[in-house]
Design an enzyme around this catalytic site. Structure first.
Site, PDB file in Angstrom:
ATOM      1  N   ASP A 114      -0.557   2.638  -8.666  1.00 52.54           N
ATOM      2  CA  ASP A 114       0.630   2.592  -9.054  1.00 52.54           C
ATOM      3  C   ASP A 114       1.637   1.337  -8.602  1.00 52.54           C
ATOM      4  OD1 ASP A 114       0.327   5.163  -9.993  1.00 52.54           O
ATOM      5  OD2 ASP A 114       2.051   6.032  -8.811  1.00 52.54           O
ATOM      6  N   HIS A 159      -2.200   2.294  -4.489  1.00 53.62           N
ATOM      7  CA  HIS A 159      -1.249   1.322  -4.801  1.00 53.62           C
ATOM      8  C   HIS A 159      -1.820  -0.030  -4.674  1.00 53.62           C
ATOM      9  CE1 HIS A 159       1.154   5.087  -3.724  1.00 53.62           C
ATOM     10  NE2 HIS A 159       1.986   4.556  -4.631  1.00 53.62           N
TER      11      HIS A 159
END
Length: 242
Positions: free
Chosen positions: A45, A189
C-alpha cells in the site's frame, strides 16, 4: 457474490478525459495453478515509494509477483515505477490520491480521489486499476456505492505484517511468515524501508516453504471468488449474513 452491504457499516481491518495512452507491453506471464500449489498474494500500500525500485528488483530476481495499491499523488511523482510494475507483470490497485479516510469525507470527494488516481495510473502506464483498497481499509455504504460507479470490487487483506508500526526488520519478517497462509492476502507497505530491505529473506523463506507469490486476482481465481463491483473481500466478520 452479491453485494454484502445492506446498511451503513464502518469497519477497520485494518471522468476528465485524457488523451489515449498506449498500453505498455507486459512481460510474458508464467501461469501458476493456485488450485494445485500453495499461493500467497503480497500487497503493498501507499506507493510507489522511493524504495519501489529496490523492491521491484527483488521481486524480479525471485520471479515473484505482487499487487500494488497505489496513491495517485505518488504515481504522479514516480511514474517510471508504475510503468515498470505493469511491464514486469504486477497487478495495480487504487488506494486513493491523498489517503483520506473515505468515511469522513463527502461522497464527491471519495469519487474525486478514486478518479484522479485512475487517471494518474492511466497516464503513467496506459492501464487503469481494476481493484480498490480504501485508505486504512475503512469501508461503508458510500464507499461501496462509489466503487460500483467505477466497476471495482474492494479488496482488503487476511493479515498484515504490521511494518508501519514496528519498523523492525526481524519483527517484519517474523510477522510476514506468520500471516502467510495458502490463499492469503498479506498487507505490507513499500514506504517502510525495513520491509523492502527484508523482502529477499521473506521471499526466499516463502518459496522455500513451497509458496508461489502471485497477484490478488490469481488468488481470487483459485478460490473461485467472483466479485461484483462494490463487493468487499475478504468479507469482514459479522457481514456474512448481511
Amino acid at each position: 457474490m452479491s453485494r454484502q452491504i445492506s446498511s451503513l457499516l464502518a469497519i477497520a481491518v485494518v471522468c476528465v478525459t485524457l488523451a489515449p495512452t498506449p498500453a505498455l507491453a507486459q512481460a510474458p506471464k508464467k501461469e501458476v495453478d493456485c488450485t494445485q500449489v500453495k499461493c500467497v498474494a503480497l500487497t503493498f500500500d501507499d506507493g510507489p515509494s522511493k524504495y519501489a525500485g529496490q523492491l521491484l528488483d527483488t521481486l524480479k530476481k525471485y520471479d515473484a509477483k505482487a499487487t500494488f495499491f497505489l496513491e495517485g499523488q505518488y504515481v504522479k511523482s514516480r511514474p517510471s515505477y508504475v510503468k515498470r510494475m505493469v511491464a514486469e507483470g504486477h497487478e495495480l490497485g487504487n488506494h486513493s490520491y491523498t489517503h483520506p479516510d473515505f468515511r469522513k469525507v463527502e461522497k464527491w470527494d471519495v469519487r474525486a480521489e478514486i478518479k484522479k488516481t485512475q487517471e494518474a495510473v492511466k497516464k503513467a502506464a496506459g492501464v487503469e486499476p481494476k481493484l480498490l483498497r480504501p485508505p486504512y481499509g475503512m469501508v461503508d455504504l458510500t464507499v461501496s456505492d462509489v466503487a460500483v460507479e467505477f466497476g471495482m470490487p474492494i479488496i482488503l487483506w487476511t493479515g498484515g505484517n504490521e511494518d508501519w508500526s514496528s519498523k523492525n526488520a526481524t519483527a517484519i519478517k517474523k510477522k510476514s511468515m506468520e500471516v502467510a497462509k495458502p490463499g492469503s492476502i498479506v498487507l505490507m507497505h513499500d514506504w517502510v524501508k525495513q520491509t523492502v530491505d527484508s523482502m529477499p529473506a521473506i521471499v526466499k523463506s516463502l518459496q522455500k516453504k513451497g509458496y508461489h507469490l502471485v497477484t490478488v486476482s490469481e488468488v481470487l481465481k483459485a478460490q473461485d471468488v467472483k466479485l461484483e463491483p462494490g463487493d468487499v473481500f475478504p468479507v469482514p466478520a459479522g457481514w456474512e449474513n448481511k
